[in-house]
Design a protein around this motif. Structure first.
Motif, short mmCIF file in Angstrom:
data_model
loop_
_atom_site.label_atom_id
_atom_site.label_comp_id
_atom_site.label_asym_id
_atom_site.label_seq_id
_atom_site.Cartn_x
_atom_site.Cartn_y
_atom_site.Cartn_z
N PRO A 20 0.85 -1.19 0.00
CA PRO A 20 0.00 0.00 0.00
C PRO A 20 0.88 1.24 0.00
CG PRO A 20 0.16 -0.89 2.21
CD PRO A 20 1.01 -1.77 1.35
N TYR A 22 0.99 5.61 0.13
CA TYR A 22 0.49 6.99 0.13
C TYR A 22 1.70 7.89 0.33
CZ TYR A 22 -2.35 11.05 0.57
OH TYR A 22 -2.91 12.29 0.34
N GLU A 24 4.84 7.83 -1.15
CA GLU A 24 6.09 7.08 -0.95
C GLU A 24 6.98 7.22 -2.18
OE1 GLU A 24 6.79 5.97 1.88
OE2 GLU A 24 4.94 5.36 2.89
N ASP A 49 -3.29 5.22 -3.17
CA ASP A 49 -4.51 5.99 -2.91
C ASP A 49 -4.39 7.40 -3.48
OD1 ASP A 49 -5.80 3.90 -1.74
OD2 ASP A 49 -6.02 4.80 0.24
N LYS A 77 -7.48 8.84 -0.40
CA LYS A 77 -6.85 8.14 0.72
C LYS A 77 -7.96 7.66 1.65
CE LYS A 77 -3.26 8.77 4.25
NZ LYS A 77 -3.91 7.88 5.19
N GLY A 79 -7.54 4.91 3.87
CA GLY A 79 -7.04 4.12 5.00
C GLY A 79 -6.32 2.86 4.57
N ALA A 104 5.70 0.06 2.36
CA ALA A 104 6.54 0.45 1.23
C ALA A 104 7.64 1.42 1.63
CB ALA A 104 5.66 1.10 0.16
N ASP A 105 7.82 1.63 2.93
CA ASP A 105 8.77 2.67 3.36
C ASP A 105 10.12 2.10 3.82
OD1 ASP A 105 7.96 1.44 5.66
OD2 ASP A 105 7.27 3.25 6.70
N ARG A 145 7.28 5.70 20.45
CA ARG A 145 6.69 4.76 19.48
C ARG A 145 6.73 3.32 20.00
NH1 ARG A 145 5.35 5.41 14.08
NH2 ARG A 145 4.48 3.34 14.40
N TYR A 192 -5.54 1.33 10.50
CA TYR A 192 -4.46 0.42 10.88
C TYR A 192 -4.97 -0.74 11.73
CZ TYR A 192 -0.82 3.56 9.18
OH TYR A 192 0.00 4.31 8.39
N ARG A 219 11.46 4.25 9.08
CA ARG A 219 11.65 4.82 7.74
C ARG A 219 12.72 5.91 7.76
NH1 ARG A 219 7.62 6.80 4.65
NH2 ARG A 219 5.73 6.04 5.66
N SER A 224 5.60 9.60 8.08
CA SER A 224 4.72 8.58 8.64
C SER A 224 3.26 9.00 8.48
CB SER A 224 5.04 8.40 10.11
OG SER A 224 4.06 7.60 10.71
N LYS A 225 2.40 8.02 8.27
CA LYS A 225 0.96 8.32 8.20
C LYS A 225 0.26 7.95 9.51
CE LYS A 225 2.49 8.65 4.23
NZ LYS A 225 3.74 8.07 3.69
N1 LIG Z 1 -2.91 3.06 -0.09
C1 LIG Z 1 -2.73 3.54 1.15
N2 LIG Z 1 -1.54 3.32 1.78
C2 LIG Z 1 -1.37 3.81 3.03
C3 LIG Z 1 -2.38 4.54 3.71
N3 LIG Z 1 -1.90 4.87 4.94
C4 LIG Z 1 -0.64 4.39 5.01
N4 LIG Z 1 -0.31 3.74 3.86
C5 LIG Z 1 0.92 3.03 3.53
O1 LIG Z 1 1.04 2.01 4.51
C6 LIG Z 1 2.39 1.78 4.87
C7 LIG Z 1 2.56 2.03 6.37
O2 LIG Z 1 2.38 3.40 6.65
P1 LIG Z 1 3.41 4.27 7.54
O3 LIG Z 1 3.11 5.73 7.40
O4 LIG Z 1 4.79 3.85 7.24
O5 LIG Z 1 2.94 3.84 8.95
P2 LIG Z 1 3.75 3.13 10.03
O6 LIG Z 1 4.77 2.24 9.43
O7 LIG Z 1 2.76 2.56 10.98
O8 LIG Z 1 4.42 4.37 10.72
P3 LIG Z 1 5.98 4.76 10.76
O9 LIG Z 1 6.64 3.70 11.59
O10 LIG Z 1 6.00 6.07 11.42
O11 LIG Z 1 6.50 4.75 9.36
C8 LIG Z 1 3.20 2.71 3.99
O12 LIG Z 1 3.62 2.01 2.83
C9 LIG Z 1 2.20 3.82 3.64
O13 LIG Z 1 2.51 4.49 2.45
C10 LIG Z 1 -3.63 4.75 3.03
O14 LIG Z 1 -4.58 5.37 3.53
N5 LIG Z 1 -3.74 4.22 1.77
#
Ligand SMILES: Nc1nc2c(ncn2[C@@H]2O[C@H](COP(=O)(O)OP(=O)(O)OP(=O)(O)O)[C@@H](O)[C@H]2O)c(=O)[nH]1
Ligand SMILES: [Mg+2]
Length: 262
Positions: A20, A22, A24, A49, A77, A79, A104-105, A145, A192, A219, A224-225
């Motif tokens: 997924p 958003y 990246e 998204d 977007k 979720g 994807a990060d 975190r 999430y 990352r 971060s999302k």
């Molecule tokens: N398609 C899509 N991808 C999402 C959405 N929210 C997050 N992502 C992707 O989901 C993956 C995880 O999101 P991150 O922002 O890395 O969240 P995280 O890993 O829990 O948080 P960090 O540890 O801070 O990076 C990444 O590849 C984001 O691009 C969304 O609403 N839609």
């Protein structure tokens, strides 16, 4: 993706990993390249998204250059859970035997996917790359975190009785039969908390979940999302599910006691 022509992975059939995305743009080509190098037999499905930073266009370029890569474009977007659900449906319809999840990060390392595949070969129905089993770790995470993740997982274990250490992790492999048995269509969580929802349903269906230790790397590029509202949504839903479980247990034991009295 010419389905018939895609390779099989030893003992597991055809595999696709859903990525997924958003915003990246600085990570996608890098992670796709690493995944293709580490596991040449595995296909990739990017679910974007409508990222305003142009991630979707990069995904299209990668797909044009490599038949193993495919892209689903969504317009808004909506979720992480909604994106995965859409990707899983596309993967099931395309006939894949194993469907994976990965950020994807760069936090999930494609080079560690082999250990998850081995656990699936050993018979698991769902394999989770876990930060919180012995041997698992996180790199470069602030204490805040780590506490959020450990605390969230403890809450899930206490409230839902889910016996896994990392129920919120997003590095996973599902057998297609697992997604079929837990009725993917009925999954409603879009954020999430989708991750917790999926593992809870898998265990409730009597299926086997295995955790494999991974090293999770914070990352380096992009934002971060994860947000406060994401955490609040998880807290709210896990609490509702936990209370529902308790109410169901009470109803069942009342029915049993009533039956014994007759
Ligand atoms: N398609 C899509 N991808 C999402 C959405 N929210 C997050 N992502 C992707 O989901 C993956 C995880 O999101 P991150 O922002 O890395 O969240 P995280 O890993 O829990 O948080 P960090 O540890 O801070 O990076 C990444 O590849 C984001 O691009 C969304 O609403 N839609
Ligand atoms: Mg991340």
């Amino acid at each position: 993706m010419n389905e018939a022509a895609r390779p099989h992975v030893d003992g597991l059939g055809r595999i696709v990993v859903v990525l997924p995305t958003y915003n990246e743009v600085d990570n996608l080509a890098w992670i796709v390249g690493r995944l293709r190098a580490a596991q040449p037999g595995i296909d990739i499905l990017v679910v974007d998204d409508g990222s305003p930073d142009g991630t979707g266009a990069v995904a299209d370029e990668l797909a044009a250059a490599d038949p193993a890569v495919r892209v689903v474009h969504r317009t808004v977007k909506a979720g992480l859970g909604a994106a995965y659900k859409h990707g899983f449906r596309v993967a099931l319809d395309a006939g894949y035997d194993v469907i994976g999840e990965m950020d994807a990060d760069g936090s999930h390392q494609p080079e560690q996917l082999g250990a998850l595949l081995d656990a699936l070969r050993d018979g698991a129905d769902l394999v989770i790359g876990s930060r919180w089993v012995p041997g698992g770790s996180v790199v470069n995470w602030p204490l805040r975190r780590e506490l959020l993740s450990r605390g969230g997982n403890l809450y899930v274990r206490l409230l839902l009785g889910v016996k896994v250490r990392d129920a919120t992790a997003g590095f996973r492999l599902f057998r297609r039969t697992t997604l079929e048995k837990i009725h993917l269509e009925s999954v409603e969580s879009t954020g999430y908390v989708f991750q917790t929802d999926m593992v809870t349903r898998t265990l409730a269906a009597g299926l086997t979940v295995r955790e494999v230790p991974i090293e999770f790397v914070e990352r380096v590029r992009g934002d971060s999302k994860m947000s406060g509202s994401v955490a609040t949504e998880s807290l709210k839903l896990v609490t509702v599910w936990g209370l529902r479980q308790r109410a169901e247990q009470v109803r069942r034991s009342l029915r049993r006691t009533g039956g014994a009295g007759r």
